[in-house]
Design a protein around this motif. Structure first.
Motif, short mmCIF file in Angstrom:
data_model
loop_
_atom_site.label_atom_id
_atom_site.label_comp_id
_atom_site.label_asym_id
_atom_site.label_seq_id
_atom_site.Cartn_x
_atom_site.Cartn_y
_atom_site.Cartn_z
N LEU A 83 -44.87 19.29 11.84
CA LEU A 83 -44.38 19.77 13.12
C LEU A 83 -44.38 21.29 13.15
O LEU A 83 -43.96 21.93 12.18
N GLN A 84 -44.82 21.86 14.27
CA GLN A 84 -44.66 23.30 14.47
C GLN A 84 -43.30 23.50 15.11
O GLN A 84 -42.99 22.86 16.11
N THR A 85 -42.47 24.35 14.51
CA THR A 85 -41.15 24.63 15.07
C THR A 85 -41.06 26.10 15.42
O THR A 85 -41.93 26.90 15.07
N SER A 86 -39.99 26.47 16.07
CA SER A 86 -39.79 27.87 16.44
C SER A 86 -39.59 28.76 15.21
O SER A 86 -39.69 29.97 15.31
N LEU A 87 -39.36 28.15 14.04
CA LEU A 87 -39.17 28.93 12.81
C LEU A 87 -40.22 28.64 11.75
O LEU A 87 -40.03 29.00 10.58
N LYS A 136 -39.86 9.18 16.91
CA LYS A 136 -39.00 8.60 17.95
C LYS A 136 -38.49 9.73 18.84
O LYS A 136 -38.38 10.87 18.40
N ASN A 137 -38.16 9.41 20.06
CA ASN A 137 -37.54 10.38 20.98
C ASN A 137 -38.29 11.70 21.06
O ASN A 137 -37.70 12.77 20.96
N LEU A 138 -39.59 11.63 21.25
CA LEU A 138 -40.42 12.84 21.33
C LEU A 138 -40.28 13.47 22.71
O LEU A 138 -40.58 12.85 23.72
N SER A 139 -39.79 14.71 22.74
CA SER A 139 -39.66 15.46 23.99
C SER A 139 -39.99 16.91 23.70
O SER A 139 -39.10 17.72 23.42
N LEU A 140 -41.29 17.25 23.72
CA LEU A 140 -41.69 18.62 23.41
C LEU A 140 -41.25 19.61 24.48
O LEU A 140 -41.05 20.78 24.19
N GLU A 141 -41.08 19.14 25.72
CA GLU A 141 -40.60 20.03 26.77
C GLU A 141 -39.23 20.59 26.40
O GLU A 141 -38.93 21.75 26.60
N GLY A 142 -38.37 19.75 25.81
CA GLY A 142 -37.05 20.18 25.37
C GLY A 142 -37.02 20.55 23.90
O GLY A 142 -35.99 20.95 23.38
N GLY A 143 -38.16 20.38 23.20
CA GLY A 143 -38.23 20.73 21.79
C GLY A 143 -37.52 19.76 20.88
O GLY A 143 -37.19 20.09 19.75
N GLN A 144 -37.29 18.52 21.34
CA GLN A 144 -36.53 17.55 20.56
C GLN A 144 -37.44 16.46 20.01
O GLN A 144 -38.27 15.92 20.74
N VAL A 145 -37.25 16.13 18.73
CA VAL A 145 -38.03 15.09 18.06
C VAL A 145 -37.11 14.38 17.08
O VAL A 145 -36.22 14.99 16.48
N ALA A 146 -37.32 13.09 16.91
CA ALA A 146 -36.62 12.32 15.88
C ALA A 146 -37.68 11.61 15.03
O ALA A 146 -38.69 11.14 15.55
N ARG A 185 -30.82 9.84 4.99
CA ARG A 185 -32.25 9.92 4.65
C ARG A 185 -33.09 8.90 5.40
O ARG A 185 -34.19 8.56 5.01
N LYS A 186 -32.57 8.41 6.53
CA LYS A 186 -33.28 7.42 7.35
C LYS A 186 -33.65 7.93 8.73
O LYS A 186 -34.61 7.47 9.32
N LYS A 187 -32.87 8.87 9.26
CA LYS A 187 -33.14 9.37 10.60
C LYS A 187 -32.94 10.89 10.62
O LYS A 187 -31.86 11.39 10.31
N LEU A 188 -34.01 11.58 11.00
CA LEU A 188 -33.98 13.03 11.12
C LEU A 188 -34.13 13.39 12.59
O LEU A 188 -35.11 12.99 13.23
N THR A 189 -33.16 14.10 13.14
CA THR A 189 -33.27 14.59 14.51
C THR A 189 -33.35 16.11 14.44
O THR A 189 -32.71 16.74 13.60
N MET A 190 -34.17 16.68 15.32
CA MET A 190 -34.34 18.12 15.29
C MET A 190 -34.61 18.68 16.67
O MET A 190 -35.07 17.96 17.56
N THR A 191 -34.31 19.95 16.82
CA THR A 191 -34.62 20.70 18.03
C THR A 191 -35.47 21.89 17.62
O THR A 191 -35.59 22.22 16.44
N GLY A 192 -36.07 22.54 18.59
CA GLY A 192 -36.90 23.71 18.33
C GLY A 192 -38.32 23.35 17.92
O GLY A 192 -39.04 24.18 17.38
N VAL A 193 -38.75 22.11 18.20
CA VAL A 193 -40.11 21.68 17.88
C VAL A 193 -41.03 22.05 19.04
O VAL A 193 -40.75 21.72 20.19
N THR A 194 -42.12 22.76 18.72
CA THR A 194 -43.05 23.18 19.77
C THR A 194 -44.33 22.36 19.80
O THR A 194 -45.03 22.36 20.80
#
Length: 86
Positions: free
Chosen positions: A36-40, A53-63, A15-24
């Motif tokens: 966050l807007q995601t693909s779903l 943290k680690n914001l990379s919208l080109e790759g859809g990755q956010v933490a 409950r301290k670090k959330l990493t995700m993909t598919g963020v647009t």
């Protein structure tokens, strides 16, 4: 939904670090909520002392780091998004 479907995955560690993909897109963020807007759909992360943290919208990755209390998805209403916070 974007033409190209990005794989959407979430991983929450202690409950301290959330990493995700598919963020647009990052719709909004502050220390208590990240929207966050995601693909779903629209994802709302709620908590305290939240930081992007680690914001990379080109790759859809956010933490997101901080004290994470809740994750929820919102569905669009006809004519626009419903109000998220009252």
């Amino acid at each position: 939904m974007p033409e190209e479907h990005l794989p959407h995955k979430l991983q929450l560690n202690e409950r301290k670090k959330l990493t995700m993909t598919g963020v647009t897109d990052v719709v909004s963020f502050d220390e208590t909520a990240v929207v966050l807007q995601t693909s779903l759909g629209l994802l709302i992360v709620q908590g305290q002392q939240l930081q992007l943290k680690n914001l990379s919208l080109e790759g859809g990755q956010v933490a997101v780091e901080g004290d994470i209390n809740a994750l929820s998805y919102e569905e669009p209403r006809q004519g626009g998004w419903r109000r998220l916070f009252r």
